[in-house]
Structures are given as structure tokens and as C-alpha cells.
Write an enzyme that holds these catalytic residues in place. Structure first.
Site, mmCIF file in Angstrom:
data_model
loop_
_atom_site.group_PDB
_atom_site.id
_atom_site.type_symbol
_atom_site.label_atom_id
_atom_site.label_comp_id
_atom_site.label_asym_id
_atom_site.label_seq_id
_atom_site.Cartn_x
_atom_site.Cartn_y
_atom_site.Cartn_z
ATOM 1 C CB VAL A 165 20.685 -12.604 26.847
ATOM 2 C CG1 VAL A 165 22.193 -12.545 26.639
ATOM 3 C CG2 VAL A 165 20.344 -12.807 28.313
ATOM 4 C CE1 TYR A 188 17.915 -2.823 22.283
ATOM 5 C CE2 TYR A 188 16.055 -4.118 23.122
ATOM 6 C CZ TYR A 188 16.549 -2.976 22.514
ATOM 7 O OH TYR A 188 15.690 -1.983 22.129
ATOM 8 C CD GLU A 204 13.269 4.298 -4.798
ATOM 9 O OE1 GLU A 204 12.577 4.064 -3.786
ATOM 10 O OE2 GLU A 204 13.352 5.429 -5.313
ATOM 11 C CE LYS A 243 3.854 -0.848 -6.692
ATOM 12 N NZ LYS A 243 3.075 -1.696 -5.783
ATOM 13 C CG ASP A 277 2.831 -7.101 -2.072
ATOM 14 O OD1 ASP A 277 2.022 -6.160 -2.063
ATOM 15 O OD2 ASP A 277 2.517 -8.273 -2.315
ATOM 16 C CE1 TYR A 304 6.931 6.320 -0.957
ATOM 17 C CE2 TYR A 304 6.677 4.203 0.130
ATOM 18 C CZ TYR A 304 6.140 5.386 -0.330
ATOM 19 O OH TYR A 304 4.795 5.638 -0.143
ATOM 20 C CE LYS A 328 9.902 6.535 -6.109
ATOM 21 N NZ LYS A 328 10.170 6.710 -4.658
ATOM 22 C CE LYS A 352 1.351 -3.999 -9.724
ATOM 23 N NZ LYS A 352 1.312 -3.713 -8.280
ATOM 24 C CB CYS A 370 -32.212 -4.529 -17.529
ATOM 25 S SG CYS A 370 -31.547 -4.297 -15.866
ATOM 26 C CB CYS A 390 -35.550 -2.922 -14.404
ATOM 27 S SG CYS A 390 -34.601 -2.251 -15.801
ATOM 28 C CB CYS A 406 -30.058 -1.063 -17.755
ATOM 29 S SG CYS A 406 -31.736 -0.663 -17.201
ATOM 30 C CB CYS A 442 -32.565 0.169 -13.473
ATOM 31 S SG CYS A 442 -31.789 -1.453 -13.239
#
Length: 671
Positions: free
Chosen positions: A35, A37, A113, A115, A117, A222, A286, A310, A404, A407, A422, A427
């Protein structure tokens, strides 16, 4: 309040609110209630409205969101925002460690670090003032989203020191904000976001900054794209400096002195990630030393000094309802599983590539099977295995066709390949996929010419190859479904605008096998015109560091075909630019530069040129700049405080220039 007092109060409020904002959004230690701020912010707004001459670009009132944009402008990244190579298990990380140690020795420290998302962005500051923010885009060109990034309160509008630099970070949406946003969307009967990453990306790509302002986004820094005046020598030191400048960095990072410590960190956060207030999808590892990073260098796509571990993907069970076949632009026939819709890692999955017949046989996948599905790298849906114990006997085995599906040409399996292909150049499926690729964003980027419009144009025999796109008329377009006068006019304008694209866009759009967007740019920079490239031999191409045997052979073979040569002639006649138009020296056309065809390494601190400027000018003189010294290096340009690269070059007998010698060569060649 008189003017003098007003100016003094505005400055006081700006400094006070900036400090309160930093305490709340970066340090997470608010010293005043909301309040208070809000009350001070309201006072500042009123004073700036009454005395607009005191409004500054870094005022806290400028975070609220400006006017609605018509579109995002493009931003060229001076230093490319490369993607990271991936590791999925312990052995991948140990192999990465071996490669690093083989290149730079055993005296290695890593910085680990989380990662985040989210959405990768770059922030540029001039003399401490935030002047531009951009998305990663394709790594070379992003979009200007400055107005939206200003609404993120953890991004300082002015630094603690008047540095000029460019930094990189990951914008994200905290989980609590994501849940609140989706609750509000559901109350308005709107489709909710699938996950916080999509919500953050969608928020930052709104043309109305007020929408981004309402989404409560956050950002962790980062890295530093251009070191500028920072003097940083390590990744960890650079992050500490960013914190000192007022940026928000992730405090969970850890310096590791061995791969064993890295593995321990990975294991710890694989288990603890659910406790965080934001999503992470892995760990970034890194090399900590920036000089060792420079020595390791980069490939066309990613740095050799970093890797992203990952997390194991979420696995769910669903049913394969059918398997359909598609023909890609290179003729490969790919089987795709049509799945009972299922939620995987935050999004609904209904299709998953089965890649080829060998994989289907190896995993014994049948139509009607219950299967385990995951997202490879948390992105691409993949069928992991069939649950054979659930079979009822009604499941059907699948066999790839002999002809294929588009074609009816007989399919072939080329030597050394597992895919059926193919090879009919006429095609229709291949032609259509090639057209879609040509107009795509990373290629010729023709807005309004999407898959459905391309399909209609091809079906109506209005386009049969890419040159036909430049022969389209208003009469051709207004006869299409859902194509009015305005849409047709805009599309013709977009086609006309694409003629001015630099050569690399065309090269990528042509769909030459093994030539991706990054390689296309490297090739365009080296040869400058398509005529020069068409005359190049495999030996010429192999002199470029990033080009290997397969790519060189593919390029030479592609341009040897008479029909390709005719296509290039047609594009030239249509007015399509066939020249590289990126930044380059205005120099004479003679190729007598001492650097032409040479492999050059830069080391140490340059005084009169930035590292990027030197690299750019060397490349425009026909040289190829790499990150590490080897027997293939022709010239080493040594600046101040040159280290191990200089010693290695001396040991190998490599020609060594100082910065003045480089400048002399540049000045001779410039017109």
C-alpha cells in the site's frame, strides 16, 4: 509545489521506488508494504503528468505498459544466441567432460545452473540504461519486445553502474501466477494455457504491453552476451557481477570442481525440482573459465563448452488408433502413430512419429496397442514401448508400403539409410512440402502463405515450384477460398518484400540436404553470391570450418542438376536477390586479401576493435574465424594479455599478427 521542489521530489520518488522494487522483486525482501509503494507510485505519476519534462526513461512509472504496437520489429543479435547440446544420462555428461578435458586439459571447473523452462531473451544497456530487449528468435534474428520486458519488475531499467553491455536471461511465469491466470481464463470461458512456458512466451509476444504487465512475469539472468566493460573472467564471476549491477540471478547455481560433483548436483535437483516456485526442465553445465570457453569454441549450432542435461521425461499410457504415412520434402516416408488423446508434460498429444519400419519392428508396435508415450527432450512426442501384456489379440501388425502413398512410385531404401524414400522428383507431396519449407519463417518468411494456402495454390496448379510463387497475380489469389482483396494484396506485398531477403534465407529455403539455417548463413557470408557458390568445388567448401564432407557433397550435387540451374535463373529473372546483404566491408572485388581462404583465431584483448567487429571484418575478407588453435589454423591475431592460444600457436609455427597488422590488412582492402 513549485517547479524546483517538484523536480527534487520526482528524483527522490524515482530513486525510492526503484530501491523498493529491487528489494521486493530481486532480493525478495520488501521493506515497505504494498500500500505504501502504490501510494508513492501514484504521487510520482501525478507529478510526472504535471511536469513531463522530469519524466525519464528509467522511471518506475514506465513499467506499466505503453501504447499498442502494430507489429514487432526485427533485432539482429551481434553475438548469436546459440542453442545447447543435450545430455540425457550420466554417460552423456561423462562424455562431455572427456571432450572438454581432451581440448583444454584437466584443470577444469564447471558452473551448474538450473535450466529455467521459459523464453530466452536478450537485454541491451547503454551507459547503464535499458534500451532494448529481444527474443532469441532463430538465434541470429529475434523480435523487439522492449515494451513488454519493461513490465517485468525484476529487470532494472537503470544499472548500478553506467555499463554498456548486452545480457541474456530466461523470462518465465511463476507457478502461482500461472494457476491464477488459468483460473481467470476459465472463469471467462477461455482456453487455458497448457503450461507456464507457453503462458510466458504468449505474454511477451502480445502487441499490447498492458497484457504482459498483468501477467506477473519474472526473469533470471544467466549470462553476458557481450562482455563490454565488465572485465569478467569466469561464468560464475560474471553472474556475481550481474547481481551487483542489480540483476536477478538464480541463487541455486553451484561451482563444481569435478564431473562427480556435477552428477551429484544433477541428482539433487532431479529430486528437488518440484519444490521450486517455477518450472525447470534440466540443468545447464558450463565450463567456468571464459578463456577456456573461447578456446573450446562453438559449432554452427551450439557451444562446445556447455551442455544441457534434460530431466527424464514424464511417461503416460495411451492407445494407438491407427498409423498414417506422410511424405517429407526429401522424399522420406514417415509412419506416424495416431493416438488416443493424452496429456503429456502439460500438453495434449494425439500424434507421435514412429520414424521408420525398423523401429516399429524393433519395438513390436501394433495398431490397437496400449503404449507408453513420452516427450523426447520434453518437446517431441515419442512412443517408448508397447505394453504387450495388455494385448487382446485384436491388434494389427503394420507393414510399410512398397509404393509412395502420394504418387504410387516404387519406394527405395538408399545405401546406409533405414528410411524408405520416394525418389520421384515430381512427387506432389515432396513438392508441396518443399514449397511450405521455402515460405517458412526461417527461410523466405512470406507472411500469409501458410500450409493451407500453399496446398490450395498447388491443388489449383497455380504453383509447381518456388519460382511460380513470384509469378502469382491478384487474379490468381482472389479466386482462392477465404482470400479477399485485402488478404490477396497483403500476400502479394509479402511476396514482393521477400525478394529483398539476404542470400542465406534463399539457400535455406531451397531445402538442400544437410544445409540448415546456420550453415546457410555461414555459406552465404563466405561466397556472397549464389553464382560463386554454384561454381564452388567440394574442396572449396571444405575449407569452411563448419562444413563437413556430407554437406559439401550435397551442395555440389544439388547445383549440378540442370533443373536447379534453371530454377535459379527463373528466380533471378523474377527479381529475387541472390546476394548476401548482411554487414560487410565495402571493398574492391579483387580477392587478393592475405586472409582469403585462411582460418583465423582471435585471442587476447583487442583495443581498437571489438571481438565481433574483428570477426566480421575477417570474414568479409574471405577468412574463417574459429575458436581454437589447431594445425589447420593459418593466422593467430594476438591482442593484449594473450595466453595459452598464443603459446600453442608459437609451438605449431602458426603465423602470428598483432592488432595493428590486422587493421593494416583491413584498411588496404576497404574502399
Amino acid at each position: 509545489m513549485d517547479r524546483s521542489n517538484a523536480e527534487s521530489r520526482v528524483k527522490e520518488l524515482q530513486e525510492l521506488l526503484s530501491r523498493y522494487n529491487y528489494e521486493y522483486h530481486v532480493l525478495d525482501k520488501p521493506s515497505v508494504p504494498d500500500v505504501e509503494y502504490d501510494k508513492l507510485l501514484h504521487e510520482l505519476k501525478q507529478l510526472e503528468e504535471e511536469y513531463p519534462e522530469f519524466l525519464t526513461p528509467d522511471s518506475p512509472t514506465q513499467r506499466i505498459g505503453g501504447s499498442v504496437l502494430e507489429q514487432f520489429s526485427k533485432v539482429n543479435h551481434k553475438t548469436p544466441m546459440l542453442s545447447l547440446g543435450n545430455a540425457f544420462n550420466e554417460q552423456d555428461l561423462r562424455d562431455f567432460d572427456k571432450r572438454v578435458r581432451k581440448a583444454v586439459g584437466d584443470k577444469i571447473s564447471y558452473i551448474c545452473e538450473l535450466k529455467i523452462d521459459g523464453l530466452a531473451v536478450s537485454l541491451r544497456y547503454e551507459k547503464g540504461l535499458f534500451v532494448q530487449g529481444a527474443t532469441r528468435g532463430d538465434g541470429s534474428v529475434g523480435e523487439d519486445i522492449t515494451a513488454n520486458l519493461k513490465t517485468i519488475r525484476s529487470i532494472p531499467l537503470r544499472l548500478n553502474k553506467p555499463f554498456s553491455l548486452e545480457v541474456r536471461g530466461e523470462a518465465f511465469m511463476p507457478r502461482s501466477s500461472f494457476l491464477q491466470l488459468n483460473k481467470e481464463k476459465e472463469e471467462r470461458e477461455e482456453l487455458p494455457f497448457a503450461n507456464p512456458r507457453n503462458a510466458a512466451a504468449g505474454s511477451l509476444r502480445q502487441l499490447d504491453p498492458r497484457i504482459a504487465s498483468s501477467r506477473n512475469l519474472d526473469l533470471f539472468l544467466y549470462g553476458i552476451g557481450e562482455l563490454g566493460e565488465t572485465g569478467a573472467e569466469t561464468q560464475s564471476g560474471g553472474l556475481d557481477l550481474l547481481s551487483e549491477l542489480g540483476f536477478k540471478t538464480n541463487k541455486e547455481r553451484r561451482k563444481c570442481e569435478s564431473i562427480e560433483e556435477v552428477l551429484q548436483y544433477v541428482e539433487e535437483w532431479t529430486e528437488k525440482r518440484a519444490e521450486l516456485e517455477y518450472d525447470i526442465d534440466g540443468i545447464v553445465i558450463k565450463v567456468d573459465s571464459l578463456s577456456q570457453q573461447e578456446e573450446l569454441g562453438t559449432t554452427v549450432k551450439s557451444p562446445r563448452w556447455a551442455i544441457a542435461f534434460k530431466f527424464p521425461a514424464e511417461e503416460v499410457v495411451t492407445v494407438i488408433r491407427d498409423i498414417e504415412l506422410s511424405v517429407g520434402r526429401t522424399g522420406v516416408v514417415t509412419p506416424t502413430a495416431l493416438l488416443e488423446p493424452v496429456l503429456v508434460a502439460g500438453t495434449t498429444v494425439q500424434r507421435a512419429s514412429l520414424h521408420n519400419e525398423d523401429l516399429i519392428r524393433e519395438k513390436d508396435i501394433r495398431i490397437g496397442d496400449h503404449v507408453v508415450v513420452k516427450k523426447a527432450g520434453d518437446i517431441i512426442p515419442e512412443v517408448v514401448r508397447a505394453i504387450t501384456e495388455r494385448r487382446t489379440g485384436e491388434e494389427k501388425e503394420f507393414s510399410m508400403p512398397t509404393h509412395c502413398p502420394a504418387c504410387e512410385s516404387e519406394l527405395e531404401r538408399l545405401e546406409g539409410e533405414v528410411a524408405l524414400r520416394c525418389i520421384n522428383p515430381k512427387c506432389p507431396a515432396q513438392i508441396q512440402e518443399g514449397l511450405i519449407h521455402f515460405v517458412s519463417r526461417n527461410a523466405m518468411n512470406i507472411d500469409g502463405l501458410g500450409e493451407k494456402v500453399v496446398a490450395q495454390l498447388y491443388r489449383e496448379s497455380l504453383i509447381e515450384d518456388v519460382a511460380d510463387i513470384y509469378r502469382l497475380t491478384m487474379e490468381d489469389l482472389i479466386g482462392l477460398e477465404r482470400m479477399g482483396d485485402k488478404s490477396a494484396c497483403n500476400l502479394l506485398k509479402a511476396i514482393e518484400a521477400s525478394k529483398k531477403n539476404s542470400l542465406e534465407k534463399l539457400l535455406f529455403g531451397l531445402g538442400i540436404r544437410h544445409v540448415g539455417a546456420k550453415a546457410a548463413k555461414t555459406i552465404a557470408q563466405q561466397f556472397e553470391t549464389i553464382e560463386a557458390l554454384m561454381e564452388a568445388s567440394e574442396e572449396n567448401l571444405l575449407q569452411i570450418n563448419e562444413i563437413g564432407d556430407k554437406m559439401a557433397s550435397s551442395i555440389v550435387t544439388y547445383f549440378s542438376h540442370e533443373e536447379v540451374q534453371e530454377l535459379i535463373a527463373e528466380l533471378k529473372e523474377a527479381g529475387v536477390n541472390l546476394t548476401y546483404t548482411g554487414p560487410k566491408l565495402q571493398r574492391a572485388e579483387r580477392m587478393d586479401s592475405a586472409l582469403s581462404g585462411k582460418t583465423v583465431v582471435l585471442t587476447g584483448k583487442l583495443v581498437q576493435l571489438t571481438r565481433n567487429e574483428a570477426k566480421e571484418k575477417i570474414e568479409m575478407l574471405g577468412g574463417n574465424v574459429t575458436g581454437s588453435v589447431s594445425k589447420k589454423t593459418d593466422v593467430l591475431v594476438a591482442g593484449e594479455d594473450a595466453g595459452s592460444k598464443l603459446s600453442k600457436a608459437q609451438d605449431l609455427g602458426i603465423t602470428i599478427w598483432d592488432e595493428n597488422q590486422l587493421l593494416e590488412e583491413i584498411n588496404v582492402q576497404e574502399v
